[in-house]
Scaffold this motif. Structure first.
Motif, PDB file in Angstrom:
ATOM      1  N   PHE A 121      -1.287   8.088  -7.877  1.00 52.90           N
ATOM      2  CA  PHE A 121      -0.833   9.283  -8.585  1.00 52.90           C
ATOM      3  C   PHE A 121      -2.009   9.911  -9.335  1.00 52.90           C
ATOM      4  O   PHE A 121      -2.292  11.118  -9.211  1.00 52.90           O
ATOM      5  N   ILE A 122      -2.698   9.094 -10.108  1.00 54.55           N
ATOM      6  CA  ILE A 122      -3.831   9.585 -10.908  1.00 54.55           C
ATOM      7  C   ILE A 122      -4.937  10.127 -10.005  1.00 54.55           C
ATOM      8  O   ILE A 122      -5.496  11.206 -10.242  1.00 54.55           O
ATOM      9  N   ASN A 162      -7.909   1.581  -5.652  1.00 52.81           N
ATOM     10  CA  ASN A 162      -6.708   1.799  -4.847  1.00 52.81           C
ATOM     11  C   ASN A 162      -6.749   1.005  -3.556  1.00 52.81           C
ATOM     12  O   ASN A 162      -5.774   0.361  -3.160  1.00 52.81           O
ATOM     13  N   ILE A 163      -7.875   1.084  -2.874  1.00 50.95           N
ATOM     14  CA  ILE A 163      -7.999   0.381  -1.595  1.00 50.95           C
ATOM     15  C   ILE A 163      -7.891  -1.126  -1.785  1.00 50.95           C
ATOM     16  O   ILE A 163      -7.222  -1.827  -1.013  1.00 50.95           O
ATOM     17  N   ILE A 164      -8.521  -1.647  -2.833  1.00 50.62           N
ATOM     18  CA  ILE A 164      -8.474  -3.092  -3.096  1.00 50.62           C
ATOM     19  C   ILE A 164      -7.037  -3.550  -3.336  1.00 50.62           C
ATOM     20  O   ILE A 164      -6.559  -4.523  -2.746  1.00 50.62           O
ATOM     21  N   GLY A 197       5.816  10.291  -6.288  1.00 50.71           N
ATOM     22  CA  GLY A 197       5.250   9.199  -7.070  1.00 50.71           C
ATOM     23  C   GLY A 197       6.050   8.936  -8.331  1.00 50.71           C
ATOM     24  O   GLY A 197       6.359   7.777  -8.668  1.00 50.71           O
ATOM     25  N   ALA A 198       6.413  10.009  -9.040  1.00 48.13           N
ATOM     26  CA  ALA A 198       7.188   9.859 -10.272  1.00 48.13           C
ATOM     27  C   ALA A 198       8.556   9.261  -9.983  1.00 48.13           C
ATOM     28  O   ALA A 198       9.047   8.385 -10.719  1.00 48.13           O
ATOM     29  N   VAL A 199       9.195   9.719  -8.904  1.00 47.73           N
ATOM     30  CA  VAL A 199      10.509   9.201  -8.527  1.00 47.73           C
ATOM     31  C   VAL A 199      10.424   7.715  -8.202  1.00 47.73           C
ATOM     32  O   VAL A 199      11.289   6.919  -8.601  1.00 47.73           O
ATOM     33  N   GLN A 200       9.372   7.305  -7.483  1.00 53.62           N
ATOM     34  CA  GLN A 200       9.296   5.901  -7.092  1.00 53.62           C
ATOM     35  C   GLN A 200       8.929   5.001  -8.266  1.00 53.62           C
ATOM     36  O   GLN A 200       9.443   3.882  -8.380  1.00 53.62           O
ATOM     37  N   ILE A 201       8.042   5.451  -9.143  1.00 48.65           N
ATOM     38  CA  ILE A 201       7.738   4.660 -10.334  1.00 48.65           C
ATOM     39  C   ILE A 201       9.004   4.483 -11.161  1.00 48.65           C
ATOM     40  O   ILE A 201       9.321   3.385 -11.628  1.00 48.65           O
ATOM     41  N   ALA A 204       2.949  -3.036  -7.137  1.00 47.66           N
ATOM     42  CA  ALA A 204       3.233  -1.800  -6.402  1.00 47.66           C
ATOM     43  C   ALA A 204       3.343  -0.611  -7.349  1.00 47.66           C
ATOM     44  O   ALA A 204       2.833   0.477  -7.063  1.00 47.66           O
ATOM     45  N   ILE A 205       4.000  -0.801  -8.492  1.00 47.47           N
ATOM     46  CA  ILE A 205       4.098   0.276  -9.488  1.00 47.47           C
ATOM     47  C   ILE A 205       2.711   0.662  -9.982  1.00 47.47           C
ATOM     48  O   ILE A 205       2.394   1.843 -10.157  1.00 47.47           O
ATOM     49  N   PHE A 206       1.864  -0.340 -10.191  1.00 44.78           N
ATOM     50  CA  PHE A 206       0.481  -0.067 -10.601  1.00 44.78           C
ATOM     51  C   PHE A 206      -0.258   0.726  -9.528  1.00 44.78           C
ATOM     52  O   PHE A 206      -0.978   1.694  -9.825  1.00 44.78           O
ATOM     53  N   LEU A 207      -0.060   0.348  -8.264  1.00 42.77           N
ATOM     54  CA  LEU A 207      -0.728   1.035  -7.156  1.00 42.77           C
ATOM     55  C   LEU A 207      -0.257   2.488  -7.056  1.00 42.77           C
ATOM     56  O   LEU A 207      -1.075   3.408  -6.879  1.00 42.77           O
TER      57      LEU A 207
END
Length: 497
Positions: free
Chosen positions: A414-415, A255-257, A204-208, A406-409
């Motif tokens: 992640f959280i 997340n699902i939304i 997750g960190a790498v992709q953000i 996508a970054i928000f998702l």
């Protein structure tokens, strides 16, 4: 009476701290030793991972259609604590959210150009790309999660046992589950959980970081990734303090939304008919080849065997390492459901959702590659696997907005994952308490963040994969005996009726 120290908490914490210290002081040596262990496990025990994962899936399917399917996970009059939609959202967000976003484009493109066998870049490799993506994210991983989640829920809500992995083994061990053997089982589960979750959070960190770098002038390096981990650690620590019914529940629904909105946009912004054709055909191919893929190792073709070790064996190890975390969390939110309802829900809904996800994201990417020749594979090679999703959005309308979404998702996944992990680790190291203390969750949140940071520091993406494969190996044996123990308990219960 003076309260006894929790041995599982103390030993697990010491092991974790020692790992972080060694990894930070001797990164090169640490990664070298870990790689040797990883290669040994992949080369010598690839067959073991494949047989284990397939056995777990067959076993839970057998339970679903057996006489045990009507047994309720709780008292006869217990009702589910969460609505079906919320239940699906929570188990899915905890199960593999970050991974789907990370690999949704990257995996099909990788398989398209480098398939397990034959030449890449053609129609056959495109079909294989989506078939194997379905395979790696379908019934097998959720079969592993189902086994441990069902076992925990059954013994906790049906038998009144503590919410501990070791409690599942009471039919086999009796009172010895309270001794050294039981403590060892729980420590192995905590160890697997920490590094399974750290792998996902590292991704997750790498992709953000990759997404931010792709959209701005900020460098995609370890420093940026460390800052992201630090920021998200603060956020998930705050979320963890709100409890299961607030932070995790609301974030899971969000997340699902967001995920569905992203899927819907991409479906209609790309070639809709092509994507849906891909979904239908790939689903058929997946079901047709499922038995052979489940046991395929290619001992007579070394290059193909290496591909299977690098992809399938890695995934199976990752899912096994994730199993105590996801299984404990799913069990916690599944009281009041029958065994059949639990198994079919946990197996089928995420599998279909995952198939749709890869059809839409992978299908859109393959459509651009095959018919527009946009060079996604070269972009991935030059800038890293983590930019695959953002490279796709660049060629679609409102690409920047979709990238930001996508970054928000990824951030909310992640959280949610880290939040759920601190909750589960708190349970496992607090004698199975359904609501562990805030301090315990805080400590494990810091440990997970530190572990993910060290894995990225010592080996990047390869370091993350190494940790999963090593952590999963001992826990696979725990899962095997778990099948035997659960079957024994179910048989004894039905004999009494």
């Amino acid at each position: 009476m003076k309260k006894q120290p929790n041995i599982v908490f103390i030993v697990s914490l010491i092991i974790s701290v020692v790992f972080v210290i060694i990894g930070s002081l001797f990164p090169t040596e640490f990664q070298a030793k870990a790689t040797v262990i990883q290669n040994f496990l992949q080369e010598k025990f690839g067959w073991f991972y494949l047989l284990s994962a397939t056995s777990f899936l067959i076993f839970v399917l057998y339970l679903a259609f057996s006489k045990y399917g009507k047994i309720k996970l709780g008292e006869p009059d217990d009702k589910p604590e969460y609505s079906t939609i919320t239940w699906f959202a929570m188990l899915f967000s905890a199960g593999m959210g970050i991974g789907l976003v990370f690999w949704g484009v990257a995996e099909p493109i990788s398989h398209f150009y480098t398939p397990p066998s034959g030449e890449g870049g053609n129609a056959a490799s495109a079909q294989a790309a989506l078939r194997y993506s379905f395979f790696h994210w379908g019934l097998h991983p959720w079969g592993i999660y189902t086994l441990i989640g069902l076992s925990l829920a059954y013994f906790k809500f049906r038998k009144g046992a503590p919410g501990l992995i070791s409690a599942i083994f009471t039919p086999l061990l009796g009172d010895r589950v309270h001794g050294p053997i039981g403590k060892t089982i729980d420590i192995v589960a905590v160890f697997a959980t920490i590094f399974g979750v750290a792998t996902s959070l590292g991704l997750g960190a790498v992709q953000i970081s990759g997404g931010v770098s792709y959209l701005t002038d900020i460098s995609n390096n370890f420093t940026t990734q460390l800052i992201i981990i630090a920021i998200v650690t603060v956020l998930f620590t705050l979320s963890a303090q709100t409890g299961l019914n607030k932070g995790i529940k609301y974030l899971s629904n969000l997340n699902i939304i967001v995920a569905v909105l992203l899927m819907a946009f991409l479906l209609f912004a790309s070639s809709t008919n092509f994507i849906m054709d891909v979904f239908v055909q790939s689903l058929g191919n997946y079901l047709q080849y499922l038995p052979s893929m489940s046991l395929k190792l290619s001992p007579f073709r070394p290059s193909e065997a290496g591909w299977i070790q690098g992809w399938t064996v890695f995934y199976w190890a990752w899912w096994i390492a994730w199993a105590p975390f996801v299984g404990t969390f799913i069990a916690r939110v599944s009281k009041g459901r029958t065994i059949r309802e639990f198994i079919m829900g946990v197996l089928l809904v995420p599998t279909v959702f995952g198939a749709l996800w890869f059809s839409i994201f992978g299908g859109a990417a393959l459509h651009l590659e095959i018919f527009n020749n946009v060079g996604l594979n070269k972009i991935i090679s030059d800038k890293g696997t983590e930019v695959a999703l953002f490279a796709l959005f660049e060629h679609l309308p409102f690409g920047t907005i979709m990238s930001l979404l996508a970054i928000f998702l990824i951030s909310t996944f992640f959280i949610t994952s880290a939040d759920s992990a601190t909750f589960v680790l708190g349970m496992q190291t607090s004698d199975g308490r359904l609501n562990p203390s805030s301090m315990t969750k805080f400590i494990w949140g810091i440990v997970i963040a530190a572990s993910a940071s060290i894995l990225l520091y010592t080996g990047g993406l390869e370091g993350l994969q190494t940790a999963s494969i090593i952590a999963a190996f001992p826990f696979a044996f725990v899962l095997i005996f778990m099948m035997i123990s659960l079957k024994k308990a179910l048989s004894e219960e039905t004999k009494l009726k």
